[in-house]
Design an enzyme around this catalytic site. Structure first.
Site, PDB file in Angstrom:
ATOM      1  N   ASP A 229       0.888  -1.207   0.057  1.00  0.00           N
ATOM      2  CA  ASP A 229      -0.042   0.018   0.104  1.00  0.00           C
ATOM      3  C   ASP A 229       0.860   1.100   0.002  1.00  0.00           C
ATOM      4  O   ASP A 229       1.991   1.088   0.415  1.00  0.00           O
ATOM      5  CB  ASP A 229      -0.828  -0.047   1.253  1.00  0.00           C
ATOM      6  CG  ASP A 229      -2.102   0.896   1.037  1.00  0.00           C
ATOM      7  OD1 ASP A 229      -1.936   1.842   0.076  1.00  0.00           O
ATOM      8  OD2 ASP A 229      -3.172   0.729   1.917  1.00  0.00           O
TER       9      ASP A 229
HETATM   10  C1  BGC Z   1      -4.897   3.581   0.038  1.00  0.00           C
HETATM   11  C2  BGC Z   1      -5.029   2.370  -0.908  1.00  0.00           C
HETATM   12  C3  BGC Z   1      -4.534   2.977  -2.300  1.00  0.00           C
HETATM   13  C4  BGC Z   1      -3.344   3.658  -2.335  1.00  0.00           C
HETATM   14  C5  BGC Z   1      -3.320   4.444  -3.629  1.00  0.00           C
HETATM   15  C6  BGC Z   1      -3.528   4.160  -0.041  1.00  0.00           C
HETATM   16  O1  BGC Z   1      -3.596   5.358   0.737  1.00  0.00           O
HETATM   17  O2  BGC Z   1      -4.962   2.767   1.409  1.00  0.00           O
HETATM   18  O3  BGC Z   1      -6.264   1.716  -1.165  1.00  0.00           O
HETATM   19  O4  BGC Z   1      -4.664   2.223  -3.286  1.00  0.00           O
HETATM   20  O5  BGC Z   1      -3.325   4.788  -1.396  1.00  0.00           O
HETATM   21  O6  BGC Z   1      -3.905   5.520  -3.835  1.00  0.00           O
END
Ligand code: BGC
Length: 760
Positions: A229
């Site tokens: 993530d």
């Molecule tokens: C989120 C993810 C997301 C990623 C990219 C993160 O803060 O938890 O779900 O895909 O950012 O935007």
């Protein structure tokens, strides 16, 4: 494409570099070797493709795209085909926008109604969540675009999400938190899996070999790459070793340098780095090869699909004969959401929609001149307060109309990624509006826009409640379709609505103590808990009304007795008994017998959505297998079915079971058991092959202790029943036969019995 050959030609620096992003959304290219870049984008229910000024918090604008209903909404359709179609549409849009991987679906289990991302997630139930995730992934990937199932694992709160440690026992992980990922990987092979920010039982998800390698790859056969993530990397080198392949976004060379250094100093084998590189390259080249340069993305057509999905997902919670509304007369639409609906959530899934409809606009466009729709905002969207003058204006309008519809729920400021709610209440301004209007207008319906359950103190004062959730950009049309009967609602709750927050099983421990978050409710998440406690709920899991009625008949259970290795067919006939077309979600629950482990009263193990014209019937069949009856046994580290009678319950909701039967299941597995001095006599007696070794001892013990009971004038003594005596002896360890028994048996003789007990 000979990927191994490419890796051989790459320098150590190039390999380390490939394991982190070029920027916020792209992987790195290695031009001299023909390795292309691959772009990824959020998210689960629409494209958030950002070019410049990238961020992952939904702050900066992205391209204009289509916002489909959010996870909670589409999951309430209980329709595998529908979510698959949504996936196909998303995949098509990705192709047109030159994206390799879509960052979704988001499948964390709903432990608490408070989680700020519940709107993105599917359900409190792992079976439902797994089925829907698998279908969405198949849909997206059928278009030659990858997915990233997220957030792996046990990431059910936003509070301290980057440091919290989810402490979850093994059985709970296996039964509740892992199955969605497991099924999706085994049946749909997502191109990527996104590890979560948090730790699991002490180790960060981004460097956890048990989850990233042992389960994901060795046990389930995952073939893609694991991506962090955004910003979830703690110790990059530990991550590479554990199975985290790609770090996103770029760490500006910092972590790449650590990888290079670790290889040079012998702390990381180069072959382990090569493995990560190979996994990334496989997907990057797959994305390139599956690219369809002719792909187009018809936003208007997708808007139509979003409307259909929303219409088949919204849940009619209550209807005391008021819905559908007549297409004539005066209707008051009240509440600012009627004009500016909340249809998506905040954070990384936030979509820059190309258009969006409100119920107010849709009503004017869709309804004939026989209906007059008036509007009053009733509350402010910018100020969280009870505005008496807006409420009065709304009540006045309502009193002049034939009926009123209040659009209420949770504003953006109440729930979002990165933040958990602290209570389950709607804004006071919304509640008071409903209560005040209810005084002057009895024909009152409430439409809710919220991503997670809310308390409804006004429920008894309104005749109808439609849970629209966050239904995507076509929300206005879909709400009007349902309110006025053009679409017959068929959504069912994928989560329980508790009466109050304190009823929720995670209530005592939710958010944890600083970083320690103990999942103490174990497997008793959602209805598994409310059913076990026989508690009243506001609306149960699986609940959802229709404008028609369905009957359930003719339940047939393939066999009355099976072995745990057999499969079992269950069928029944569902008939539309009303006068309008409708869809029904038939739910099958399995109720385990009382046994050695504490289990839920029943668990969802099958569902099917049928579409029926009035008077028509359809035969619905389910196939049950070992996992439908099993729990995860930590002694054998495998799924285990206890022998006994299992209830087969089929119904229209978890609390509306219409037909039931049972099947006797026999286990083919013996749990290895080692007896010792502390083994209980009762346990030995249950083992038919060994019971004979202790029966004699037990009888002698009963004779010794049985004396003195009977009618001897001592009331407490006289009250001792055979059951009480039985319990006392059954739960006595073997050692006490020597000590208490006063010479019944010596320790040496007991050792001999134990030896025989352990003989195979
Ligand atoms: C989120 C993810 C997301 C990623 C990219 C993160 O803060 O938890 O779900 O895909 O950012 O935007």
């Amino acid at each position: 494409m000979d990927i191994k050959k490419i890796i051989k030609q790459m320098t150590l620096e190039e390999k380390a570099g490939l394991c982190s992003g070029a920027d916020f959304w792209k992987t790195k290219a290695v031009e001299r070797l023909g390795v292309p870049q691959m772009m990824v984008s959020d998210g689960p229910h629409g494209l958030r493709k950002q070019d410049d000024q990238a961020d992952h918090a939904g702050i900066n604008e992205s391209i204009k795209a289509v916002c489909f209903p959010t996870g909670v909404t589409v999951c309430s359709s209980f329709d595998r085909d529908l979510i698959r179609e949504m996936g196909e549409n998303l995949g098509e849009a990705c192709q047109a926008e030159n994206l390799g991987v879509l960052l979704g679906p988001a499948v964390n289990i709903k432990r608490s109604p408070l989680c700020g991302r519940n709107f993105e997630y599917f359900s409190e139930d792992p079976y439902l969540s797994a089925e829907m995730a698998t279908s969405q992934i198949k849909g997206v990937q059928s278009q030659g675009v990858g997915t990233s199932i997220k957030h792996y694992l046990a990431n059910s709160q936003e509070h301290r999400r980057m440091s919290s440690d989810s402490r979850v026992d093994e059985r709970t992980l296996r039964e509740i938190y892992l199955p969605t990922f497991e099924k999706a990987v085994k049946e749909a092979q997502p191109w990527t899996v996104m590890c979560s920010y948090n730790r699991i039982n002490g180790t960060y998800a981004s460097e956890n070999p048990r989850f990233l390698t042992e389960l994901l790859r060795d046990e389930w056969g995952f073939e893609g790459f694991v991506v962090s993530d955004w910003g979830a990397v703690n110790d990059r080198v530990a991550g590479v070793k554990a199975g985290l392949d790609l770090e996103m976004p770029s760490s500006f060379g910092l972590n790449d340098a650590l990888i290079v250094k670790a290889v040079k100093t012998g702390k990381l084998e180069e072959a382990v780095l090569d493995r990560a590189v190979e996994r990334i390259l496989r997907i990057v080249f797959m994305a390139r090869d599956k690219k369809n340069p002719k792909a187009r993305f018809d936003r208007e057509a997708q808007h139509g699909k979003a409307r259909q999905i929303a219409g088949e997902s919204m849940v009619l919670l209550k209807n005391e004969g008021i819905l559908p509304l007549a297409k004539k007369g005066k209707v008051a639409f009240l509440g600012a959401f009627a004009d500016k609906p909340r249809f998506q959530g905040g954070g990384s899934s936030h979509i820059n929609v190309f258009k969006q409809t409100s119920a107010l606009e849709a009503a004017k466009a869709q309804l004939g001149s026989a209906v007059t729709v008036s509007y009053a905002p009733g509350y402010s969207l910018t100020e969280d307060k009870v505005d008496r003058s807006l409420i009065q204006q709304a009540a006045d309008l309502a009193s002049e109309a034939d009926c009123a519809v209040i659009f209420a729920g949770l504003p953006d400021s109440y729930e979002s990624e990165g933040y958990d709610r602290s209570h389950m209440r709607m804004p006071e301004g919304h509640n008071v509006l409903i209560e005040e209007v209810a005084r002057v207008q009895k024909n009152l319906v409430v439409v809710l826009h919220n991503g997670s359950p809310v308390e409804m103190p006004w429920l008894s004062q309104v005749k109808g409640v439609l849970e629209a959730y966050l239904a995507g950009q076509a929300v206005g049309e879909a709400v009007v379709d349902i309110l006025f009967g053009d679409v017959n609602p068929s959504g069912k709750l994928a989560e329980t609505f508790p009466v109050k927050l304190e009823d929720n099983p995670s209530y005592l421990y939710y958010l944890g103590e600083k970083d320690v978050v103990e999942y103490r409710e174990g497997v008793f998440v959602g209805y598994r808990y409310y059913d076990k406690k026989n508690m009243e709920v506001l609306f149960p899991f699986g609940h959802g009304l229709s404008y028609t009625t369905f009957s359930y008949d003719n339940l047939k259970i393939g066999h009355s007795k099976i072995k745990d290795t057999d499969s079992l067919t269950v069928s029944l006939t569902v008939t539309n008994r009303g006068s309008v077309f409708g869809r029904e979600t038939v739910q099958l629950y399995v109720a385990p017998p009382a046994g050695d482990v504490i289990r839920p009263v029943k668990e969802l193990k099958g569902f099917a959505k049928v579409a029926l014209e009035p008077g028509k019937s359809e035969k619905v069949s389910f196939e049950l297998e070992k996992r439908s009856f099993a729990y995860f046994n930590t002694v054998i580290n495998d799924w285990y079915v206890e022998s006994g009678d299992y209830g087969i319950l089929v119904g229209s909701s978890s609390r509306d079971i219409r037909v039931r039967g049972s099947v006797q299941v026999k286990s083919t597995v013996t749990i290895p058991w080692k007896y010792d001095m502390n083994s209980l006599v009762g346990d030995i007696l249950r083992d038919s092959k060994k019971a004979g070794l202790v029966k004699g001892l037990l009888k002698s013990m009963e004779e010794v202790f049985g004396q003195g009971s009977g009618d001897d004038g001592d009331a407490a003594q006289d009250a001792i029943t055979d059951e009480m005596k039985d319990a006392m002896f059954k739960y006595m360890p073997l050692r006490n036969f020597a000590c208490f028994g006063g010479g019944l048996v010596t320790f040496e003789e007991l050792q001999d019995i134990i030896y025989k007990l352990n003989e195979t």
